[in-house]
Design a protein around this motif. Structure first.
Motif, PDB file in Angstrom:
ATOM      1  N   GLN A 113       0.837  -1.205   0.000  1.00 27.66           N
ATOM      2  CA  GLN A 113       0.000   0.000   0.000  1.00 27.66           C
ATOM      3  C   GLN A 113       0.870   1.254   0.000  1.00 27.66           C
ATOM      4  OE1 GLN A 113      -2.392  -0.854   3.555  1.00 27.66           O
ATOM      5  NE2 GLN A 113      -4.236  -0.525   2.309  1.00 27.66           N
ATOM      6  N   SER A 114       1.898   1.237   0.819  1.00 24.49           N
ATOM      7  CA  SER A 114       2.773   2.391   0.904  1.00 24.49           C
ATOM      8  C   SER A 114       3.525   2.610  -0.406  1.00 24.49           C
ATOM      9  CB  SER A 114       3.765   2.232   2.058  1.00 24.49           C
ATOM     10  OG  SER A 114       4.575   3.377   2.157  1.00 24.49           O
ATOM     11  N   LEU A 115       3.995   1.540  -1.004  1.00 24.64           N
ATOM     12  CA  LEU A 115       4.698   1.672  -2.283  1.00 24.64           C
ATOM     13  C   LEU A 115       3.763   2.244  -3.350  1.00 24.64           C
ATOM     14  CD1 LEU A 115       7.411   1.261  -3.642  1.00 24.64           C
ATOM     15  CD2 LEU A 115       6.693  -1.074  -4.215  1.00 24.64           C
ATOM     16  N   ALA A 116       2.508   1.792  -3.346  1.00 29.37           N
ATOM     17  CA  ALA A 116       1.521   2.343  -4.282  1.00 29.37           C
ATOM     18  C   ALA A 116       1.291   3.827  -3.998  1.00 29.37           C
ATOM     19  CB  ALA A 116       0.207   1.573  -4.186  1.00 29.37           C
ATOM     20  N   SER A 117       1.175   4.164  -2.730  1.00 28.01           N
ATOM     21  CA  SER A 117       0.982   5.557  -2.330  1.00 28.01           C
ATOM     22  C   SER A 117       2.171   6.414  -2.747  1.00 28.01           C
ATOM     23  CB  SER A 117       0.786   5.629  -0.817  1.00 28.01           C
ATOM     24  OG  SER A 117       0.877   6.948  -0.353  1.00 28.01           O
ATOM     25  N   ARG A 118       3.358   5.930  -2.480  1.00 29.03           N
ATOM     26  CA  ARG A 118       4.573   6.689  -2.815  1.00 29.03           C
ATOM     27  C   ARG A 118       4.744   6.811  -4.327  1.00 29.03           C
ATOM     28  NH1 ARG A 118       4.976  10.044  -0.033  1.00 29.03           N
ATOM     29  NH2 ARG A 118       2.919   9.426   0.535  1.00 29.03           N
ATOM     30  N   THR A 119       4.384   5.761  -5.070  1.00 26.19           N
ATOM     31  CA  THR A 119       4.473   5.820  -6.530  1.00 26.19           C
ATOM     32  C   THR A 119       3.485   6.847  -7.079  1.00 26.19           C
ATOM     33  OG1 THR A 119       5.178   3.507  -6.602  1.00 26.19           O
ATOM     34  CG2 THR A 119       4.332   4.456  -8.650  1.00 26.19           C
ATOM     35  N   LEU A 120       2.262   6.826  -6.558  1.00 24.43           N
ATOM     36  CA  LEU A 120       1.263   7.809  -6.973  1.00 24.43           C
ATOM     37  C   LEU A 120       1.683   9.218  -6.568  1.00 24.43           C
ATOM     38  CD1 LEU A 120      -1.524   8.511  -8.152  1.00 24.43           C
ATOM     39  CD2 LEU A 120      -2.485   8.060  -5.890  1.00 24.43           C
ATOM     40  N   SER A 121       2.395   9.316  -5.476  1.00 23.67           N
ATOM     41  CA  SER A 121       2.775  10.641  -4.990  1.00 23.67           C
ATOM     42  C   SER A 121       3.840  11.310  -5.861  1.00 23.67           C
ATOM     43  CB  SER A 121       3.264  10.570  -3.541  1.00 23.67           C
ATOM     44  OG  SER A 121       4.566  10.028  -3.462  1.00 23.67           O
ATOM     45  N   ILE A 122       4.580  10.545  -6.632  1.00 25.91           N
ATOM     46  CA  ILE A 122       5.646  11.155  -7.443  1.00 25.91           C
ATOM     47  C   ILE A 122       5.096  12.187  -8.428  1.00 25.91           C
ATOM     48  CG2 ILE A 122       7.452  10.720  -9.170  1.00 25.91           C
ATOM     49  CD1 ILE A 122       8.076   8.114  -7.599  1.00 25.91           C
ATOM     50  N   PRO A 123       4.131  11.828  -9.296  1.00 23.89           N
ATOM     51  CA  PRO A 123       3.618  12.877 -10.196  1.00 23.89           C
ATOM     52  C   PRO A 123       2.911  14.004  -9.440  1.00 23.89           C
ATOM     53  CG  PRO A 123       2.487  10.782 -10.592  1.00 23.89           C
ATOM     54  CD  PRO A 123       3.571  10.515  -9.610  1.00 23.89           C
ATOM     55  N   VAL A 124       2.264  13.656  -8.339  1.00 23.00           N
ATOM     56  CA  VAL A 124       1.613  14.692  -7.525  1.00 23.00           C
ATOM     57  C   VAL A 124       2.670  15.641  -6.971  1.00 23.00           C
ATOM     58  CG1 VAL A 124       0.260  15.122  -5.436  1.00 23.00           C
ATOM     59  CG2 VAL A 124      -0.365  13.233  -6.957  1.00 23.00           C
ATOM     60  N   ASN A 125       3.750  15.080  -6.435  1.00 28.76           N
ATOM     61  CA  ASN A 125       4.813  15.916  -5.876  1.00 28.76           C
ATOM     62  C   ASN A 125       5.501  16.752  -6.947  1.00 28.76           C
ATOM     63  OD1 ASN A 125       4.489  15.317  -3.146  1.00 28.76           O
ATOM     64  ND2 ASN A 125       5.666  13.441  -3.342  1.00 28.76           N
ATOM     65  N   ILE A 126       5.625  16.201  -8.142  1.00 24.46           N
ATOM     66  CA  ILE A 126       6.185  16.992  -9.242  1.00 24.46           C
ATOM     67  C   ILE A 126       5.277  18.191  -9.523  1.00 24.46           C
ATOM     68  CG2 ILE A 126       6.631  16.981 -11.738  1.00 24.46           C
ATOM     69  CD1 ILE A 126       7.677  14.062 -11.337  1.00 24.46           C
ATOM     70  N   ALA A 127       3.974  17.942  -9.502  1.00 23.11           N
ATOM     71  CA  ALA A 127       3.013  19.017  -9.792  1.00 23.11           C
ATOM     72  C   ALA A 127       2.955  20.074  -8.692  1.00 23.11           C
ATOM     73  CB  ALA A 127       1.620  18.425 -10.019  1.00 23.11           C
ATOM     74  N   ILE A 128       3.134  19.670  -7.444  1.00 21.05           N
ATOM     75  CA  ILE A 128       2.960  20.631  -6.342  1.00 21.05           C
ATOM     76  C   ILE A 128       4.262  21.213  -5.814  1.00 21.05           C
ATOM     77  CG2 ILE A 128       0.812  19.528  -5.606  1.00 21.05           C
ATOM     78  CD1 ILE A 128       2.416  18.465  -3.141  1.00 21.05           C
TER      79      ILE A 128
END
Length: 159
Positions: free
Chosen positions: A41-56
């Motif tokens: 779950q955490s790996l999925a969360s962290r993977t999803l967070s990469i494009p989000v973090n790039i955007a923010i």
């Protein structure tokens, strides 16, 4: 040198690099060791967070710099810089983090625990992230950041 208020590619790159690296590491530690999420779950969360973090990343840098300037007007002390970093991190990151966790299927209790834990830990995380971000900006040679400055002049627009 960049004129204050103009977009600066080095600044955006440094902010993005710092956000992606820092958020991946700290987010995974909180999710797995504090909130009880599985590694998957955490790996999925962290993977999803990469494009989000790039955007923010750059908007966060703008927001942080605004709060640093505001805090500096109240007090030029280092504790005010730390407080400003803490407040910026909690106010900006908590809603984003909750949305990421929701998107990867974390339960309501897990989201509340993770976001609340993150908000409390952010007292330290915000300050550490601020120092990490400043170091990344120096590493990327962002105008206005050099080793001698303890309180560099932010290069972002006023909010």
């Amino acid at each position: 040198m960049s004129v204050k208020g103009q977009f600066n590619m080095r600044n955006a790159a440094a902010d993005t690099f710092a956000m992606v690296i820092f958020s991946f590491i700290t987010g995974m530690m909180i999710e797995v060791f504090v909130s009880g999420m599985t590694f998957e779950q955490s790996l999925a969360s962290r993977t999803l967070s990469i494009p989000v973090n790039i955007a923010i990343a750059w908007p966060y840098g703008v927001f942080r710099d605004y709060l640093l300037r505001t805090g500096h007007r109240l007090s030029p002390s280092s504790w005010m810089k730390g407080l400003s970093d803490m407040v910026a991190y909690v106010l900006f990151q908590s809603p984003v983090y909750a949305c990421i966790l929701l998107a990867v299927g974390a339960g309501t209790d897990q989201i509340i625990t993770a976001v609340t834990s993150n908000a409390f830990v952010s007292g330290a995380l915000g300050i550490v992230y601020g120092q990490f971000l400043d170091a990344c900006r120096r590493m990327f040679k962002v105008p206005g950041y050099c080793r001698e400055l303890s309180h560099p002049e932010p290069q972002h627009q006023e909010m």
